[in-house]
Design a protein around this motif. Structure first.
Motif, mmCIF file in Angstrom:
data_model
loop_
_atom_site.group_PDB
_atom_site.id
_atom_site.type_symbol
_atom_site.label_atom_id
_atom_site.label_comp_id
_atom_site.label_asym_id
_atom_site.label_seq_id
_atom_site.Cartn_x
_atom_site.Cartn_y
_atom_site.Cartn_z
ATOM 1 N N ARG A 1 8.420 -5.558 -15.245
ATOM 2 C CA ARG A 1 8.999 -4.681 -14.220
ATOM 3 C C ARG A 1 8.463 -3.278 -14.450
ATOM 4 O O ARG A 1 8.611 -2.730 -15.542
ATOM 5 N N ASP A 2 7.829 -2.739 -13.409
ATOM 6 C CA ASP A 2 7.241 -1.407 -13.498
ATOM 7 C C ASP A 2 7.127 -0.827 -12.101
ATOM 8 O O ASP A 2 6.764 -1.552 -11.161
ATOM 9 N N GLU A 3 7.432 0.434 -11.952
ATOM 10 C CA GLU A 3 7.314 1.149 -10.686
ATOM 11 C C GLU A 3 8.000 0.424 -9.530
ATOM 12 O O GLU A 3 7.491 0.359 -8.414
ATOM 13 N N GLY A 4 9.168 -0.156 -9.787
ATOM 14 C CA GLY A 4 9.964 -0.785 -8.741
ATOM 15 C C GLY A 4 9.521 -2.180 -8.335
ATOM 16 O O GLY A 4 10.074 -2.743 -7.392
ATOM 17 N N SER A 5 8.542 -2.751 -9.009
ATOM 18 C CA SER A 5 8.069 -4.102 -8.685
ATOM 19 C C SER A 5 8.166 -5.002 -9.909
ATOM 20 O O SER A 5 8.154 -4.530 -11.037
ATOM 21 N N THR A 6 8.243 -6.301 -9.642
ATOM 22 C CA THR A 6 8.293 -7.300 -10.707
ATOM 23 C C THR A 6 7.110 -8.241 -10.540
ATOM 24 O O THR A 6 6.826 -8.696 -9.431
ATOM 25 N N ARG A 7 6.433 -8.510 -11.649
ATOM 26 C CA ARG A 7 5.337 -9.480 -11.684
ATOM 27 C C ARG A 7 5.720 -10.574 -12.658
ATOM 28 O O ARG A 7 6.224 -10.282 -13.734
ATOM 29 N N SER B 1 9.983 -4.151 -19.390
ATOM 30 C CA SER B 1 10.400 -3.218 -18.349
ATOM 31 C C SER B 1 9.997 -1.832 -18.796
ATOM 32 O O SER B 1 10.313 -1.416 -19.932
ATOM 33 N N TRP C 1 -1.630 -6.842 -12.477
ATOM 34 C CA TRP C 1 -0.880 -5.583 -12.564
ATOM 35 C C TRP C 1 -1.535 -4.625 -13.554
ATOM 36 O O TRP C 1 -1.735 -3.453 -13.256
ATOM 37 N N GLU D 1 7.855 -11.890 -17.382
ATOM 38 C CA GLU D 1 7.865 -10.969 -16.252
ATOM 39 C C GLU D 1 7.750 -9.530 -16.732
ATOM 40 O O GLU D 1 8.189 -9.193 -17.835
#
Length: 109
Positions: A35-41, A106, A50, A33
């Protein structure tokens, strides 16, 4: 002095800077996963999407400057330049390495 990065992390930055999104995704474990700019992929397909979107939006290039941590948990501080306010900015890439690649990333200011 040349910064010594884990080979997988070095491959991540090389692929990101070259806009090679599918190659970047292969640096990650299958269920990783980001996590960047408030989103998780999660998963390679989502990570590739992303990376592609971020490259289109920002055309960012990251220059790693420092690495901290040990073992599987490493923080790479990089100067990131691109099409965004305040460029270039120092960002902190928090990597957790797994057995076959990056397990988690992250990105934080």
């Amino acid at each position: 002095m040349t910064l010594q990065l884990d080979t997988t992390i070095a491959a991540y930055f090389a692929a990101a800077n070259a806009g090679r999104h599918e190659q970047l995704a292969l640096c990650f474990e299958a269920d990783a996963e980001v996590r960047d700019e408030g989103s998780t992929r999660q998963g390679r397909a989502a990570i590739a999407a992303w990376a592609g979107e971020a490259h289109r939006r920002y055309a960012a290039v990251s220059t790693p400057r420092a690495v901290a941590g040990s073992g599987a948990d490493l923080i790479v501080t990089a100067d990131v330049a691109g099409n965004f306010p305040g460029s270039p900015l120092p960002l902190h890439f928090h990597f957790r390495l797994g057995e076959t690649g990056i397990a988690a990333l992250s990105i934080k200011p």
